[in-house]
Design an enzyme around this catalytic site. Structure first.
Site, PDB file in Angstrom:
ATOM      1  N   LYS A   1       0.855  -1.180   0.000  1.00 12.36           N
ATOM      2  CA  LYS A   1       0.000   0.000   0.000  1.00 12.36           C
ATOM      3  C   LYS A   1       0.897   1.238   0.000  1.00 12.36           C
ATOM      4  O   LYS A   1       1.453   1.616   1.023  1.00 12.36           O
ATOM      5  CB  LYS A   1      -0.912   0.033   1.229  1.00 12.36           C
ATOM      6  CG  LYS A   1      -1.995   1.118   1.128  1.00 12.36           C
ATOM      7  CD  LYS A   1      -2.604   1.458   2.465  1.00 12.36           C
ATOM      8  CE  LYS A   1      -1.675   2.292   3.289  1.00 12.36           C
ATOM      9  NZ  LYS A   1      -1.371   3.622   2.643  1.00 12.36           N
TER      10      LYS A   1
ATOM     11  N   GLU B   1      10.050   1.367  10.544  1.00 14.15           N
ATOM     12  CA  GLU B   1      11.029   2.430  10.327  1.00 14.15           C
ATOM     13  C   GLU B   1      10.277   3.734  10.536  1.00 14.15           C
ATOM     14  O   GLU B   1       9.509   4.172   9.684  1.00 14.15           O
ATOM     15  CB  GLU B   1      11.626   2.330   8.923  1.00 14.15           C
ATOM     16  CG  GLU B   1      12.938   3.061   8.772  1.00 14.15           C
ATOM     17  CD  GLU B   1      12.753   4.528   8.446  1.00 14.15           C
ATOM     18  OE1 GLU B   1      12.822   5.335   9.406  1.00 14.15           O
ATOM     19  OE2 GLU B   1      12.526   4.857   7.286  1.00 14.15           O
TER      20      GLU B   1
ATOM     21  N   CYS C   1      13.603  10.935   6.816  1.00 14.78           N
ATOM     22  CA  CYS C   1      13.742  10.578   8.226  1.00 14.78           C
ATOM     23  C   CYS C   1      15.195  10.634   8.669  1.00 14.78           C
ATOM     24  O   CYS C   1      15.487  10.758   9.857  1.00 14.78           O
ATOM     25  CB  CYS C   1      13.151   9.205   8.488  1.00 14.78           C
ATOM     26  SG  CYS C   1      13.856   7.898   7.460  1.00 14.78           S
TER      27      CYS C   1
ATOM     28  N   GLU D   1      10.282  16.507  14.338  1.00 16.77           N
ATOM     29  CA  GLU D   1      10.935  16.275  13.056  1.00 16.77           C
ATOM     30  C   GLU D   1      10.483  17.367  12.088  1.00 16.77           C
ATOM     31  O   GLU D   1       9.291  17.530  11.830  1.00 16.77           O
ATOM     32  CB  GLU D   1      10.545  14.887  12.531  1.00 16.77           C
ATOM     33  CG  GLU D   1      11.374  14.388  11.398  1.00 16.77           C
ATOM     34  CD  GLU D   1      11.104  12.915  11.092  1.00 16.77           C
ATOM     35  OE1 GLU D   1      11.951  12.292  10.444  1.00 16.77           O
ATOM     36  OE2 GLU D   1      10.047  12.400  11.497  1.00 16.77           O
TER      37      GLU D   1
END
Length: 488
Positions: free
Chosen positions: A184, A260, A294, A391
């Site tokens: 997906k 992750e 990331c 982040e």
């Protein structure tokens, strides 16, 4: 305006679901639009899967599992190798497609094709190296046989920021191990995965081994798949918050999981660092993929004796960056993925400045069309600023200072995340200490990019579970079986 070549490419991308080796419409003919973030305009209409479509995809993966697991490792590896070769032949198309749906500059998209392709090549070679152990037990009464078996049907959820590499990093080891998959892709950038599924089909991958569902209802479609007892593995790349929910859902059926998740990478510059290397490393670690990674450096922790000169030199480089649509010649900074991402980056910058940080350069939205934000440098960021905790996922350098090694380590580890860290120092003994002291799954020592298909990618703490790539990557899709054969 979309050029003729862009239109031709987009029309060649499948716009249906790929289930059981067939391209089919979503239930009820539902569709979603995919937009170009540089213009805000729709570039392709594709199928919008329902929960029932998701289960149909899992049905296909389950039906194909036994035969694919029994397929010779060499055959599995050769299919992946053919896919690698075909990707090299079509690298210009894949690069342009990623630029159109995600916004990254065309040169960076070409780099992603090279990086993503390496997972196909690496795991085509690892498919034939799955091994076990054979030997006498300590008591001398029998023989121990340890073998590796495919986990079984897998559900792979990929993010929007690296549409090809995140797909190949999950799909390649799963197929090499003998697992079938349902993939997906993210709603924002699904076209590359659909295009890649067509490439694997052309490379000879049997129907049902790979199934792709695109949807605007991620949670509603994913939940029935995850709760189905036939599923045996879940791999997800995305935010920590979503990952936590998926881990909770996976608990009922005790699924193997690979997560992750988020990052908050420290970029530590010591007073003895080679500043030329540190500045070059900073530009790579921060502005690759427009900061939307990331692994992007989030907190620049710079020794107080070199902080001013580091900030000035980085700002000089940042001011020279060219902003524009990624397809344009010489563009280095494309759009962020959408207006929400711009709002987040701008909010973090404004919060830092309101608490006393200095805006060295940038710090403003760029007038549309498209979702652009100026490359930005903020120095003197104070403790408590949101930009040190969250982040950023944008082209923003935030600089905070430290006085000695212990303080630098404390600041670097002061986060719930632990994906990657970057350290610049000329002292190799200090570098070794940083390897031991920094709480991250990966580290770059005097380098600003660490990712490699041959290396294990992953983090600690709330940055995730498991590893992708390297020798470790294929074992995420294998289960260990022990058999005892008595001597008599």
């Amino acid at each position: 305006m979309t050029s003729t070549s862009e239109s031709t490419l987009l029309e060649s991308v499948p716009n249906q679901l790929y289930i059981g080796g067939r391209w089919i419409d979503a239930e009820g003919g539902r569709t979603i639009e995919v937009d170009d973030p540089a213009t805000g305009r729709s570039i392709r209409t594709i199928a919008d899967a329902s929960p029932a479509d998701g289960i149909r995809a899992l049905d296909a993966a389950v039906a194909a599992q036994a035969e694919w697991a029994a397929t010779a490792p060499r055959v599995r590896g050769e299919i992946l190798r053919r896919a690698f070769d075909m990707l090299q032949e079509r690298k210009a198309e894949f690069a342009l497609l990623m630029t159109l749906e995600m916004g990254k500059p065309l040169s960076e998209a070409a780099g992603e094709v090279a990086y993503g392709g390496e997972f196909l090549r690496w795991f085509s070679e690892e498919a034939v190296r799955i091994s076990g152990r054979y030997g006498q037990n300590p008591e001398g009464t029998g023989t121990m046989v340890v073998s590796q078996r495919p986990v079984g049907p897998c559900f792979l959820i990929t993010p929007w920021n690296f549409p090809l590499a995140m797909a190949t990093r999950k799909i390649a080891p799963a197929l090499a191990a003998g697992c079938t998959v349902v993939v997906k892709p993210a709603e924002l950038t699904p076209l590359t995965t659909l295009f890649f599924a067509k490439l694997l089909e052309d490379a000879g991958l049997p129907g049902g081994v790979l199934n792709v569902i695109t949807t605007s209802s991620s949670g509603a479609v994913s939940e029935p798949i995850i709760s189905d007892p036939r599923l045996r593995k879940l791999s997800f790349t995305g935010s920590t918050g979503v990952g936590q929910k998926l881990i909770a859902q996976s608990a009922a059926n005790v699924l193997r999981t690979s997560m992750e998740l988020g990052g908050n990478a420290p970029f530590v510059v010591f007073d003895d660092a080679d500043l030329d290397k540190a500045v070059d490393g900073a530009m790579l670690a921060k502005f690759r993929n427009i900061g939307q990674a990331c692994t992007a450096a989030n907190r620049f922790i710079v020794h107080e004796s070199v902080a001013d000169v580091f900030a000035r030199r980085v700002a000089e480089r940042v001011k020279a960056l060219s902003i524009g649509r990624g397809t344009e010649q010489g563009v280095e900074i494309g759009p962020l993925i959408n207006d929400k991402a711009v709002d987040k980056a701008d909010g973090l910058v404004q919060d830092a400045v309101s608490r006393g940080a200095q805006l060295v350069t940038g710090g403003k939205r760029v007038d549309g069309p498209g979702s652009f934000y100026e490359p930005t440098v903020v120095s003197g960021v104070v403790a408590g600023s949101e930009i040190l905790r969250e982040e950023i996922f944008g082209p923003v350098v935030s600089i905070v200072t430290f006085a000695d090694e212990d303080e630098g380590v404390r600041l670097a580890n002061d986060t719930q995340y632990g994906l990657v860290s970057y350290v610049f120092t000329a002292d190799l003994a200090r570098g070794q200490r940083m390897i031991d002291r920094l709480e991250t799954g990966m580290m770059g020592l005097n380098v600003g990019v660490v990712s490699n298909a041959a290396a294990p990618f992953g983090g600690v703490k709330q940055s995730g579970l498991g590893r992708e790539g390297g020798l470790e990557g294929i074992h995420e899709y294998l289960s260990t079986k022990y058999t005892l054969i008595p001597n008599s």
